[in-house]
Design a protein around this motif. Structure first.
Motif, mmCIF file in Angstrom:
data_model
loop_
_atom_site.group_PDB
_atom_site.id
_atom_site.type_symbol
_atom_site.label_atom_id
_atom_site.label_comp_id
_atom_site.label_asym_id
_atom_site.label_seq_id
_atom_site.Cartn_x
_atom_site.Cartn_y
_atom_site.Cartn_z
ATOM 1 N N MET A 138 10.709 2.199 -10.974
ATOM 2 C CA MET A 138 9.687 3.137 -11.409
ATOM 3 C C MET A 138 8.983 3.681 -10.173
ATOM 4 O O MET A 138 8.955 3.023 -9.134
ATOM 5 C CB MET A 138 8.655 2.413 -12.291
ATOM 6 N N PRO A 139 8.396 4.874 -10.269
ATOM 7 C CA PRO A 139 7.631 5.396 -9.131
ATOM 8 C C PRO A 139 6.579 4.380 -8.708
ATOM 9 O O PRO A 139 5.892 3.804 -9.537
ATOM 10 C CB PRO A 139 6.968 6.651 -9.696
ATOM 11 N N GLY A 140 6.510 4.131 -7.429
ATOM 12 C CA GLY A 140 5.528 3.180 -6.909
ATOM 13 C C GLY A 140 6.069 1.787 -6.716
ATOM 14 O O GLY A 140 5.366 0.923 -6.205
ATOM 15 N N SER A 141 7.306 1.517 -7.124
ATOM 16 C CA SER A 141 7.808 0.150 -6.989
ATOM 17 C C SER A 141 7.949 -0.240 -5.517
ATOM 18 O O SER A 141 7.725 -1.400 -5.173
ATOM 19 C CB SER A 141 9.126 -0.039 -7.744
ATOM 20 N N ASP A 142 8.295 0.708 -4.633
ATOM 21 C CA ASP A 142 8.375 0.393 -3.205
ATOM 22 C C ASP A 142 7.012 -0.060 -2.686
ATOM 23 O O ASP A 142 6.906 -1.044 -1.944
ATOM 24 C CB ASP A 142 8.840 1.610 -2.392
ATOM 25 N N LYS A 143 5.969 0.651 -3.076
ATOM 26 C CA LYS A 143 4.608 0.319 -2.636
ATOM 27 C C LYS A 143 4.200 -1.062 -3.153
ATOM 28 O O LYS A 143 3.625 -1.867 -2.411
ATOM 29 C CB LYS A 143 3.633 1.392 -3.139
ATOM 30 N N ARG A 144 4.491 -1.360 -4.428
ATOM 31 C CA ARG A 144 4.150 -2.671 -4.995
ATOM 32 C C ARG A 144 4.911 -3.778 -4.282
ATOM 33 O O ARG A 144 4.374 -4.857 -4.039
ATOM 34 C CB ARG A 144 4.447 -2.693 -6.500
ATOM 35 N N THR A 145 6.185 -3.517 -3.937
ATOM 36 C CA THR A 145 6.983 -4.517 -3.232
ATOM 37 C C THR A 145 6.373 -4.819 -1.876
ATOM 38 O O THR A 145 6.209 -5.992 -1.493
ATOM 39 C CB THR A 145 8.445 -4.030 -3.077
ATOM 40 N N ARG A 146 6.044 -3.772 -1.117
ATOM 41 C CA ARG A 146 5.412 -3.981 0.199
ATOM 42 C C ARG A 146 4.105 -4.750 0.064
ATOM 43 O O ARG A 146 3.825 -5.666 0.835
ATOM 44 C CB ARG A 146 5.162 -2.631 0.875
ATOM 45 N N LYS A 147 3.294 -4.382 -0.933
ATOM 46 C CA LYS A 147 2.005 -5.046 -1.144
ATOM 47 C C LYS A 147 2.200 -6.523 -1.488
ATOM 48 O O LYS A 147 1.471 -7.387 -1.001
ATOM 49 C CB LYS A 147 1.242 -4.330 -2.270
ATOM 50 N N ALA A 148 3.205 -6.822 -2.330
ATOM 51 C CA ALA A 148 3.465 -8.216 -2.718
ATOM 52 C C ALA A 148 3.871 -9.052 -1.505
ATOM 53 O O ALA A 148 3.385 -10.170 -1.328
ATOM 54 C CB ALA A 148 4.554 -8.263 -3.784
ATOM 55 N N VAL A 149 4.751 -8.507 -0.657
ATOM 56 C CA VAL A 149 5.191 -9.244 0.533
ATOM 57 C C VAL A 149 4.039 -9.395 1.520
ATOM 58 O O VAL A 149 3.827 -10.469 2.091
ATOM 59 C CB VAL A 149 6.420 -8.567 1.191
ATOM 60 N N ASP A 150 3.263 -8.315 1.726
ATOM 61 C CA ASP A 150 2.083 -8.413 2.589
ATOM 62 C C ASP A 150 1.153 -9.497 2.097
ATOM 63 O O ASP A 150 0.612 -10.279 2.874
ATOM 64 C CB ASP A 150 1.348 -7.059 2.651
ATOM 65 N N SER A 151 0.910 -9.541 0.788
ATOM 66 C CA SER A 151 0.027 -10.545 0.213
ATOM 67 C C SER A 151 0.557 -11.956 0.469
ATOM 68 O O SER A 151 -0.194 -12.856 0.825
ATOM 69 C CB SER A 151 -0.125 -10.302 -1.282
ATOM 70 N N LEU A 153 2.358 -12.886 2.919
ATOM 71 C CA LEU A 153 2.222 -13.186 4.341
ATOM 72 C C LEU A 153 0.764 -13.187 4.808
ATOM 73 O O LEU A 153 0.488 -13.395 5.989
ATOM 74 C CB LEU A 153 3.033 -12.166 5.171
ATOM 75 N N GLY A 154 -0.165 -12.931 3.877
ATOM 76 C CA GLY A 154 -1.574 -12.941 4.239
ATOM 77 C C GLY A 154 -2.023 -11.677 4.961
ATOM 78 O O GLY A 154 -3.060 -11.689 5.630
ATOM 79 N N VAL A 155 -1.263 -10.609 4.863
ATOM 80 C CA VAL A 155 -1.603 -9.362 5.532
ATOM 81 C C VAL A 155 -2.473 -8.524 4.592
ATOM 82 O O VAL A 155 -2.144 -8.354 3.422
ATOM 83 C CB VAL A 155 -0.324 -8.572 5.917
ATOM 84 N N THR A 156 -3.580 -8.026 5.121
ATOM 85 C CA THR A 156 -4.436 -7.142 4.354
ATOM 86 C C THR A 156 -4.339 -5.757 4.952
ATOM 87 O O THR A 156 -4.577 -5.565 6.133
ATOM 88 C CB THR A 156 -5.905 -7.618 4.388
#
Length: 158
Positions: A138-151, A153-156
């Motif tokens: 779905m549109p935005g799935s790339d962004k959600r994936t990056r956010k999940a991995v950042d989270s 790894l503790g990246v804000t």
């Protein structure tokens, strides 16, 4: 509702005779109440299960101009396709009424609803079938994936 030869109708349970309960958002409930104030439900009697079944009366919230059960052979060409045309949506098989079911399932999954819940809402016995049938990127799935991995790894990120 079932449709038989000669456009004869009968009330019946959905496919595989499974009933479904789905959560109704307050916004939809309000719209439905408003609709019913303007257009009260109409008592319609049809046979149950087949054309020779016992007469059964049900209050319908959407009916034909004649205050009868709405027949899909009328609804599709004269209401659905005209609405598609008015909205500028191509009249293609992918834009049929069944597409609404796909949009509903995909939207729930996109917004994080569990595959098990969506499967139950759709009346599927196998959540794997639901997953194979109704999910896609779905549109935005790339962004959600990056956010999940950042989270993870503790990246804000801002």
């Amino acid at each position: 509702m079932k449709l038989f030869n000669g456009n004869r109708q009968a009330f019946a349970l959905p496919k595989f005779e499974k009933t479904r309960e789905v959560p109704l958002p307050a916004t939809v409930s309000k719209e439905l109440k408003d609709h019913l104030k303007r257009n009260p439900a109409v008592a319609v009697t049809l046979p149950w299960k087949d054309t020779d079944g016992p007469p059964t009366t049900v209050n319908l919230i959407i009916t034909s101009r004649e205050r009868k059960a709405l027949n899909r052979n009328y609804f599709n060409p004269f209401i659905w396709k005209k609405a598609l045309e008015k909205a500028g949506v191509p009249d293609e098989r992918d834009n049929g009424c069944h597409m609404l079911r796909h949009v509903y399932a995909s939207t729930l999954l996109h917004d994080g609803e569990s595959i098990k819940a969506v499967s139950e809402y759709l009346g599927h016995s196998d959540p794997g079938f639901t997953l194979r049938t109704y999910t896609h990127l779905m549109p935005g799935s790339d962004k959600r994936t990056r956010k999940a991995v950042d989270s993870l790894l503790g990246v804000t990120r801002v």
